[in-house]
Design a protein around this motif. Structure first.
Motif, PDB file in Angstrom:
ATOM      1  N   VAL A 169      -2.960   4.815   7.778  1.00 46.23           N
ATOM      2  CA  VAL A 169      -2.996   3.892   6.635  1.00 46.23           C
ATOM      3  C   VAL A 169      -4.446   3.642   6.231  1.00 46.23           C
ATOM      4  N   ALA A 170      -5.299   3.377   7.210  1.00 50.05           N
ATOM      5  CA  ALA A 170      -6.702   3.088   6.896  1.00 50.05           C
ATOM      6  C   ALA A 170      -7.377   4.292   6.253  1.00 50.05           C
ATOM      7  N   GLU A 171      -7.118   5.447   6.815  1.00 50.00           N
ATOM      8  CA  GLU A 171      -7.795   6.651   6.334  1.00 50.00           C
ATOM      9  C   GLU A 171      -7.338   7.006   4.906  1.00 50.00           C
ATOM     10  N   ARG A 172      -6.011   6.934   4.659  1.00 52.15           N
ATOM     11  CA  ARG A 172      -5.504   7.358   3.344  1.00 52.15           C
ATOM     12  C   ARG A 172      -5.632   6.266   2.282  1.00 52.15           C
ATOM     13  N   THR A 173      -5.308   5.014   2.662  1.00 46.73           N
ATOM     14  CA  THR A 173      -5.185   3.968   1.635  1.00 46.73           C
ATOM     15  C   THR A 173      -6.377   3.015   1.604  1.00 46.73           C
ATOM     16  N   GLY A 174      -7.212   3.033   2.636  1.00 51.55           N
ATOM     17  CA  GLY A 174      -8.348   2.102   2.684  1.00 51.55           C
ATOM     18  C   GLY A 174      -7.961   0.709   3.144  1.00 51.55           C
ATOM     19  N   LEU A 175      -6.674   0.522   3.524  1.00 52.97           N
ATOM     20  CA  LEU A 175      -6.179  -0.820   3.846  1.00 52.97           C
ATOM     21  C   LEU A 175      -5.876  -0.969   5.333  1.00 52.97           C
ATOM     22  N   LEU A 176      -5.522  -2.189   5.710  1.00 53.53           N
ATOM     23  CA  LEU A 176      -4.976  -2.481   7.033  1.00 53.53           C
ATOM     24  C   LEU A 176      -3.466  -2.595   6.860  1.00 53.53           C
ATOM     25  N   ILE A 177      -2.714  -2.505   7.939  1.00 51.99           N
ATOM     26  CA  ILE A 177      -1.272  -2.753   7.831  1.00 51.99           C
ATOM     27  C   ILE A 177      -1.071  -4.265   7.828  1.00 51.99           C
ATOM     28  N   ASP A 178      -0.588  -4.798   6.718  1.00 50.37           N
ATOM     29  CA  ASP A 178      -0.387  -6.239   6.625  1.00 50.37           C
ATOM     30  C   ASP A 178       0.706  -6.535   5.609  1.00 50.37           C
ATOM     31  N   ALA A 179       1.393  -7.649   5.839  1.00 49.97           N
ATOM     32  CA  ALA A 179       2.488  -8.068   4.957  1.00 49.97           C
ATOM     33  C   ALA A 179       2.002  -8.364   3.533  1.00 49.97           C
ATOM     34  N   TYR A 180       0.712  -8.606   3.396  1.00 48.22           N
ATOM     35  CA  TYR A 180       0.049  -8.847   2.123  1.00 48.22           C
ATOM     36  C   TYR A 180       0.345  -7.738   1.092  1.00 48.22           C
ATOM     37  N   PHE A 181       0.306  -6.487   1.527  1.00 44.52           N
ATOM     38  CA  PHE A 181       0.378  -5.350   0.606  1.00 44.52           C
ATOM     39  C   PHE A 181       1.822  -5.025   0.220  1.00 44.52           C
ATOM     40  N   SER A 182       2.002  -4.336  -0.930  1.00 49.37           N
ATOM     41  CA  SER A 182       3.347  -4.194  -1.516  1.00 49.37           C
ATOM     42  C   SER A 182       4.318  -3.337  -0.707  1.00 49.37           C
ATOM     43  N   GLY A 183       3.822  -2.314  -0.004  1.00 48.79           N
ATOM     44  CA  GLY A 183       4.711  -1.309   0.586  1.00 48.79           C
ATOM     45  C   GLY A 183       5.849  -1.878   1.409  1.00 48.79           C
ATOM     46  N   THR A 184       5.517  -2.782   2.331  1.00 50.03           N
ATOM     47  CA  THR A 184       6.581  -3.309   3.191  1.00 50.03           C
ATOM     48  C   THR A 184       7.489  -4.267   2.420  1.00 50.03           C
ATOM     49  N   LYS A 185       7.001  -4.820   1.325  1.00 51.27           N
ATOM     50  CA  LYS A 185       7.858  -5.699   0.506  1.00 51.27           C
ATOM     51  C   LYS A 185       8.950  -4.866  -0.171  1.00 51.27           C
ATOM     52  N   ILE A 186       8.572  -3.651  -0.632  1.00 55.14           N
ATOM     53  CA  ILE A 186       9.571  -2.753  -1.243  1.00 55.14           C
ATOM     54  C   ILE A 186      10.594  -2.365  -0.173  1.00 55.14           C
ATOM     55  N   LYS A 187      10.087  -1.978   0.970  1.00 53.06           N
ATOM     56  CA  LYS A 187      10.981  -1.547   2.065  1.00 53.06           C
ATOM     57  C   LYS A 187      11.965  -2.665   2.409  1.00 53.06           C
ATOM     58  N   TRP A 188      11.463  -3.868   2.476  1.00 55.44           N
ATOM     59  CA  TRP A 188      12.325  -5.003   2.821  1.00 55.44           C
ATOM     60  C   TRP A 188      13.470  -5.143   1.815  1.00 55.44           C
ATOM     61  N   MET A 189      13.134  -5.041   0.510  1.00 52.08           N
ATOM     62  CA  MET A 189      14.196  -5.184  -0.507  1.00 52.08           C
ATOM     63  C   MET A 189      15.228  -4.076  -0.356  1.00 52.08           C
ATOM     64  N   LEU A 190      14.758  -2.831  -0.175  1.00 53.35           N
ATOM     65  CA  LEU A 190      15.687  -1.699  -0.080  1.00 53.35           C
ATOM     66  C   LEU A 190      16.554  -1.800   1.178  1.00 53.35           C
ATOM     67  N   ASP A 191      15.985  -2.312   2.262  1.00 53.64           N
ATOM     68  CA  ASP A 191      16.723  -2.406   3.529  1.00 53.64           C
ATOM     69  C   ASP A 191      17.661  -3.605   3.563  1.00 53.64           C
ATOM     70  N   THR A 192      17.345  -4.643   2.791  1.00 47.36           N
ATOM     71  CA  THR A 192      18.028  -5.920   2.968  1.00 47.36           C
ATOM     72  C   THR A 192      19.039  -6.242   1.865  1.00 47.36           C
ATOM     73  N   VAL A 193      18.704  -5.914   0.632  1.00 43.83           N
ATOM     74  CA  VAL A 193      19.589  -6.308  -0.475  1.00 43.83           C
ATOM     75  C   VAL A 193      20.693  -5.250  -0.613  1.00 43.83           C
ATOM     76  N   PRO A 194      21.976  -5.667  -0.474  1.00 45.54           N
ATOM     77  CA  PRO A 194      23.068  -4.682  -0.464  1.00 45.54           C
ATOM     78  C   PRO A 194      23.049  -3.789  -1.718  1.00 45.54           C
ATOM     79  N   GLY A 195      23.195  -2.495  -1.479  1.00 44.97           N
ATOM     80  CA  GLY A 195      23.322  -1.538  -2.591  1.00 44.97           C
ATOM     81  C   GLY A 195      22.017  -0.981  -3.127  1.00 44.97           C
ATOM     82  N   LEU A 196      20.904  -1.641  -2.837  1.00 43.77           N
ATOM     83  CA  LEU A 196      19.648  -1.216  -3.478  1.00 43.77           C
ATOM     84  C   LEU A 196      19.167   0.159  -3.026  1.00 43.77           C
ATOM     85  N   ARG A 197      19.336   0.456  -1.715  1.00 45.00           N
ATOM     86  CA  ARG A 197      18.790   1.736  -1.253  1.00 45.00           C
ATOM     87  C   ARG A 197      19.487   2.902  -1.958  1.00 45.00           C
ATOM     88  N   GLY A 198      20.819   2.839  -2.064  1.00 46.69           N
ATOM     89  CA  GLY A 198      21.567   3.910  -2.729  1.00 46.69           C
ATOM     90  C   GLY A 198      21.127   4.039  -4.183  1.00 46.69           C
TER      91      GLY A 198
END
Ligand code: ADP
Length: 499
Positions: free
Chosen positions: A121-150
């Motif tokens: 993550v640091a090498e490619r994106t310049g960031l740290l792994i943290d809840a602050y950034f969007s990526g895990t927020k998208i993952k959370w919605m797709l994993d949690t809200v019924p039907g979204l992943r499909g």
């Protein structure tokens, strides 16, 4: 006939629109706050439709200062990292926006770290792994809200940060893009190749079809669509500049040369330094993002943030009742020559760079029987300048600084600015135009539309209101800074056994 450039400044608590003249002056402004939604402790959401409605209204009102045809371009700047998913066919959001402050994905981040992804993550994106950034927020919605992943896998959904969401709506659903600076804050974007990183998207189970097209920061993305209620007069105006709020402020402060830096003194502080065309990394926990890419040239920015700065002044006012207003903090602090050996470390929510200690808590040291509220007020102002000095010292390991440009609510404090200049041993430059974030977005759009020719012309538009030069002896400041570091050590690891 006067020509104007409009900027949308979509912030965390309000949506604003500002009209700038060719000389960079504010010609019209409107602002509308919107709801903060706190479904659970540590969770923060916004209603994407409210973001759009308040921004649309602000734009319509600000545009009233111009006659039809006078607005040559529209630029966008926004709260970064906040994640929105909507239906491609209807433009309807499928969940509330998950705001940058929201901590709900902390456990997802821990799992990514456990999988050993930190270095990638640091090498490619310049960031740290943290809840602050969007990526895990998208993952959370797709994993949690019924039907979204499909639905996401069938290509029925769009993801966007707030810039994407606004451009989508302004163009009547025709354009799904983001700019490089906003893309840099998702944890999915390769800042070297300026493309989505397929491996990281796969690691987070995020289908590429969801993502907007990443684009440079100053070019035409689309035009304002016909028939948007309230925006009829703006139909056809090119949307041709976009940058996340901190990058826009760096641009608006005309920090075009490597080594130039700005700090925004708000609730927290954000220090960004232009590091030029190579995305250097800091070893001290600063992050690297794209500042902007304009006319084929990319400028990277090194960024550090202080969690509690102006908020410490609010704490004096709202929790301690020592002052009635923020300006009173200045007056009290100015009534004495120094904090009399008192140090306040406002680590209310832990400490960010360069300490990264979530177990730190606020500390006051050096109290004597003679300590007054003036000493505490002064120590709080000092603490803001000390924390920014901490950040800049580690930035200077990457590249030395020649001056610091400043903005944000607390930059009106002359005492704070003077203290900052003394501690850094560098000039601190406060501009006339304090709307640097919105102006940065306007400048990016105005460059693309030909309202402004080049960086030199933009540079000349920035005028200093006051430059604070270091007055005090370096040795005296160095002594105080050593004491500050001792005070920070006292605040560290405070709640280790209680979490
Ligand atoms: P944000 O955008 O983060 O909400 P602003 O840029 O509006 O913040 O700045 C607000 C902060 O500025 C507040 O935390 C407040 O304490 C501080 N502030 C406002 N006026 C003064 C002043 N005269 N002296 C010192 N701090 C001030």
């Amino acid at each position: 006939m006067e020509t104007y450039v409009a900027a949308l400044d979509q912030g965390t608590t309000s949506s604003r629109a500002i009209l700038f003249s060719r000389t960079g002056e504010t010609a019209g402004m409107a602002q509308h706050p919107f709801r903060q939604i706190y479904p659970r402790p540590g969770w923060v959401e916004h209603d994407p439709m409210e973001i759009w409605a308040t921004e649309k209204q602000a734009l319509a009102e600000a545009a009233e200062a111009a006659a039809p045809g006078q607005i040559a371009a529209l630029g966008i700047t926004n709260q970064r990292e906040t994640a929105i998913l909507w239906e491609r066919a209807t433009g309807r959001p499928v969940y509330n926006a998950i705001v940058w402050q929201c901590r709900r994905t902390a456990a997802i981040c821990d799992r990514l770290k456990a999988r050993g992804l930190e270095e990638t993550v640091a090498e490619r994106t310049g960031l740290l792994i943290d809840a602050y950034f969007s990526g895990t927020k998208i993952k959370w919605m797709l994993d949690t809200v019924p039907g979204l992943r499909g639905r996401a896998e069938r290509g029925e959904l769009c993801f966007g940060t707030v810039d994407s969401w606004l451009i989508w709506n302004l163009t009547g659903g025709r354009v799904h893009v983001t700019d490089y600076s906003n893309a840099s804050r998702t944890m999915l974007f390769n800042i070297h190749t300026l493309e989505w990183d397929q491996e990281l998207c796969a690691a987070l189970d995020i289908p590429l079809s969801l993502l907007p097209e990443p684009r440079p920061n100053s070019e035409t993305y689309g035009t304002v669509a016909e028939g948007i209620p309230g925006l009829e007069a703006l139909a056809g105006v090119p949307i041709c500049g976009s940058a996340g709020d901190q990058a826009a402020a760096l641009f608006g402060q005309a920090c075009f040369a490597p080594g130039q830096a700005k700090n925004t003194y708000g609730t927290g502080c954000f220090t960004l330094m232009n590091i030029g065309e190579t995305p250097a990394r800091s070893q001290a926990g600063l992050v690297t993002s794209v500042g902007w890419s304009v006319k084929g040239k990319t400028a990277y920015a090194l960024e550090g943030s202080v969690f509690n700065a102006g908020s410490a002044i609010q704490w004096l006012r709202d929790e301690l009742g020592l002052i009635g207003s923020a300006p009173e903090c200045d007056r009290l602090a100015e009534s004495i020559d120094s904090s009399g050996g008192v140090y306040v470390v406002p680590a209310f929510t832990g400490l960010g760079a360069p300490y990264w200690d979530m177990y730190a808590r606020g500390t006051i040291v050096g109290l004597t029987r003679g300590t007054t509220k003036a000493h505490i007020a002064r120590a709080v102002l000092d603490s803001i300048a000390f924390q920014v000095t901490d950040l800049i010292r580690v930035m200077e390991e990457v590249r030395p600084l020649t001056e610091l440009r400043v903005d944000g609510g607390a930059s009106v404090s002359d005492l704070l600015m003077q203290t900052q200049a003394d501690l850094l041993g560098l000039p601190v430059d406060r501009p006339v135009q304090v709307e640097t974030t919105a102006f940065g977005a306007a400048a990016l759009a105005g460059l693309a539309a030909g309202v402004w020719r080049d960086f030199d012309e933009l540079e000349r538009l920035r005028r200093s209101q006051r430059v604070f030069r270091p007055h005090r002896e370096g040795a005296e400041c160095a002594g105080e800074y050593r004491q500050w570091r001792r005070a920070v050590e006292r605040s560290r690891g405070w709640i280790e056994n209680e979490l």
